[in-house]
Write a protein that holds these residues in place. Structure first.
Motif, mmCIF file in Angstrom:
data_model
loop_
_atom_site.group_PDB
_atom_site.id
_atom_site.type_symbol
_atom_site.label_atom_id
_atom_site.label_comp_id
_atom_site.label_asym_id
_atom_site.label_seq_id
_atom_site.Cartn_x
_atom_site.Cartn_y
_atom_site.Cartn_z
ATOM 1 N N MET A 183 0.828 -1.209 0.000
ATOM 2 C CA MET A 183 0.000 0.000 0.000
ATOM 3 C C MET A 183 0.862 1.258 0.000
ATOM 4 N N GLN A 184 1.908 1.249 -0.836
ATOM 5 C CA GLN A 184 2.771 2.421 -0.897
ATOM 6 C C GLN A 184 3.367 2.567 -2.294
ATOM 7 N N LYS A 185 3.775 3.793 -2.605
ATOM 8 C CA LYS A 185 4.383 4.080 -3.902
ATOM 9 C C LYS A 185 5.852 3.682 -3.868
ATOM 10 N N VAL A 186 6.294 2.932 -4.891
ATOM 11 C CA VAL A 186 7.665 2.422 -4.918
ATOM 12 C C VAL A 186 8.535 3.143 -5.936
ATOM 13 N N ARG A 187 7.951 3.692 -7.007
ATOM 14 C CA ARG A 187 8.761 4.381 -8.019
ATOM 15 C C ARG A 187 7.934 5.456 -8.705
ATOM 16 N N THR A 188 8.659 6.444 -9.277
ATOM 17 C CA THR A 188 8.041 7.491 -10.088
ATOM 18 C C THR A 188 8.876 7.657 -11.350
ATOM 19 N N PHE A 189 8.217 7.556 -12.510
ATOM 20 C CA PHE A 189 8.888 7.664 -13.798
ATOM 21 C C PHE A 189 8.563 9.010 -14.436
ATOM 22 N N VAL A 190 9.563 9.588 -15.079
ATOM 23 C CA VAL A 190 9.381 10.825 -15.833
ATOM 24 C C VAL A 190 9.795 10.568 -17.273
ATOM 25 N N GLY A 191 9.521 11.508 -18.151
ATOM 26 C CA GLY A 191 9.899 11.359 -19.555
ATOM 27 C C GLY A 191 8.922 11.995 -20.504
ATOM 28 N N HIS A 192 7.651 12.071 -20.131
ATOM 29 C CA HIS A 192 6.654 12.708 -20.990
ATOM 30 C C HIS A 192 6.577 14.203 -20.677
ATOM 31 N N ARG A 193 6.302 14.982 -21.703
ATOM 32 C CA ARG A 193 6.164 16.428 -21.547
ATOM 33 C C ARG A 193 4.713 16.846 -21.419
ATOM 34 N N ALA A 194 3.795 15.878 -21.482
ATOM 35 C CA ALA A 194 2.367 16.172 -21.333
ATOM 36 C C ALA A 194 1.721 15.012 -20.589
ATOM 37 N N SER A 195 0.413 15.057 -20.456
ATOM 38 C CA SER A 195 -0.311 14.059 -19.663
ATOM 39 C C SER A 195 -0.158 12.666 -20.263
ATOM 40 N N VAL A 196 -0.127 11.659 -19.374
ATOM 41 C CA VAL A 196 -0.011 10.258 -19.775
ATOM 42 C C VAL A 196 -1.412 9.678 -19.831
ATOM 43 N N SER A 197 -1.876 9.382 -21.042
ATOM 44 C CA SER A 197 -3.266 8.962 -21.238
ATOM 45 C C SER A 197 -3.424 7.486 -21.562
ATOM 46 N N ALA A 198 -2.331 6.735 -21.738
ATOM 47 C CA ALA A 198 -2.431 5.317 -22.105
ATOM 48 C C ALA A 198 -1.324 4.535 -21.435
ATOM 49 N N LEU A 199 -1.675 3.359 -20.896
ATOM 50 C CA LEU A 199 -0.733 2.459 -20.230
ATOM 51 C C LEU A 199 -0.996 1.022 -20.660
ATOM 52 N N SER A 200 0.079 0.221 -20.788
ATOM 53 C CA SER A 200 -0.071 -1.200 -21.124
ATOM 54 C C SER A 200 1.162 -1.956 -20.640
ATOM 55 N N TRP A 201 0.912 -3.129 -19.991
ATOM 56 C CA TRP A 201 1.985 -3.940 -19.418
ATOM 57 C C TRP A 201 2.373 -5.072 -20.358
ATOM 58 N N ASN A 202 3.679 -5.407 -20.336
ATOM 59 C CA ASN A 202 4.229 -6.561 -21.041
ATOM 60 C C ASN A 202 5.218 -7.227 -20.101
#
Length: 370
Positions: free
Chosen positions: A249-268
């Protein structure tokens, strides 16, 4: 000249050699030969080898000298053994069965069909014996027949038009370009309501709050569970992606790289792909400290949808440029471009039954599935 001396011992030795030589060359007389059942016996007097005579040997004790595996086989002298020999002869084409012979199988399929062309060794038969259907009632029990009748009928699944449970979702953003709801394989439902993210357990029917953001510029734009269900990725409006451990129940990482909002996610598996309003797709490996391991550019508009195939070999991306791009794993350029829609493509789904089959859905101006 010296005369050789002939002694009595030498004379007896020569007579012995001549007698043995004549006995080997002598043929047996007719009275020494006996014929019995095709086997011939010869007298052993004056012979250099022994040929046994089976007619006088007692083989009665050998009749039951069979192994336990051979004890159940039919003997040739029994009716079952005769039937087996007849069946084998008919199958090999040596003979045809008598008309009054009855067996549990028909000889029509065992008797070879005579060739019309005697000069041809191999030829295609005009007809063939068709195997019995597994759904014939003559070879099914009552339970099997009932099961076969159920399989033969086309059963359709009925989906209720009314929901079995209704959940209150105050603060749910009405925006086409966001993805605020996602299921996990463990039956957990993640839903972003305004500035907070809640998780609903369908097994225990309990709801708990996982994350809360106070600033308006850090609004939640997308959520996606990992394939194992252990982690939840949250795409934010400031271009960052937070990774939460559901067990801790805690945040483990934060990723940066986009210059605008992140609207799509998909796991592999261990790879997380993110797409944003900056028209860029980033691959992030959870096992390395870097923020991204690959950068894909191909859309001319906002990336609205991402979906990895079930075999984790292909990635489908839909954008606001009304196109769908297919990316192969490990390749930085799109392998195929699909332009079958007239609006933004956000809905993407790979078939679980057929590999390589992709369904895509367009926006309000399109309203089609391709």
């Amino acid at each position: 000249m010296t005369k050789s001396l002939i002694t009595p011992s030498r004379v007896r030795r020569r007579e012995t050699i001549e007698t043995a030589h004549q006995s080997r060359l002598s043929l047996p007389s007719a009275k020494d030969q006996t014929s019995e059942g095709g086997f011939t016996s010869r007298s052993t007097s004056g012979s250099d080898r022994f040929i046994p005579f089976r007619g006088t040997s007692d083989q009665s004790g050998l009749e039951d000298q069979r192994s336990p595996q051979q004890a159940n086989l039919p003997k040739a002298t029994t009716p079952a053994g005769s039937a087996f020999r007849t069946l084998l002869a008919c199958q090999l084409g040596i003979k045809t069965p008598p008309k009054d012979t009855q067996f549990p199988v028909t000889f029509a399929s065992l008797t070879p069909t005579p060739h019309k062309d005697k000069g041809r060794v191999l030829q295609f038969a005009s007809t063939h014996t068709q195997a019995a259907s597994p759904f014939e009632s003559s070879i099914l029990t009552d339970a099997g027949a009932a099961e076969a009748s159920l399989l033969s009928t086309n059963s359709s699944r009925t989906i209720s038009a009314s929901p079995f449970r209704v959940l209150d979702a105050p603060g749910l953003i009405d925006d086409f370009y966001v993805s605020l709801i996602d299921w996990s394989q463990q039956g957990l439902l993640a839903a972003a309501l305004g500035m907070e993210l809640y998780v609903y357990n369908t097994i225990t029917s309990r709801t708990f709050k996982l994350a809360s953001y106070q600033s308006e510029d850090i609004s939640i734009r997308s959520v996606a569970w990992s394939q194992s269900g252990a982690h939840l990725a949250i795409g934010l409006g400031n271009g960052k992606v937070d990774l939460w451990d559901i067990s801790k129940m805690q945040k483990v990482r934060t990723f940066v790289g986009h210059r605008a909002s992140v609207s799509a996610l998909s796991w592999n598996s261990h790879l997380l792909s993110t797409g944003g309003a900056d028209r860029v797709i980033l691959h992030r490996d959870m096992r390395v400290p870097e923020f991204s391991v690959a950068r894909l550019q191909g859309h001319r508009g906002q990336v609205a949808g991402l979906k990895w195939s079930r075999d984790d070999r292909e990635l489908a991306s839909g954008g606001n440029d009304n196109t769908v791009l297919l990316w192969r794993a490990g390749v930085s350029k799109p392998q195929q471009t699909i332009g079958a829609h007239k609006a933004c493509v956000k809905a993407l789904a790979w078939s679980p039954h057929q590999a390589g089959l992709l369904a895509t859905g367009g926006g309000t101006s399109d309203r089609t599935i391709a």
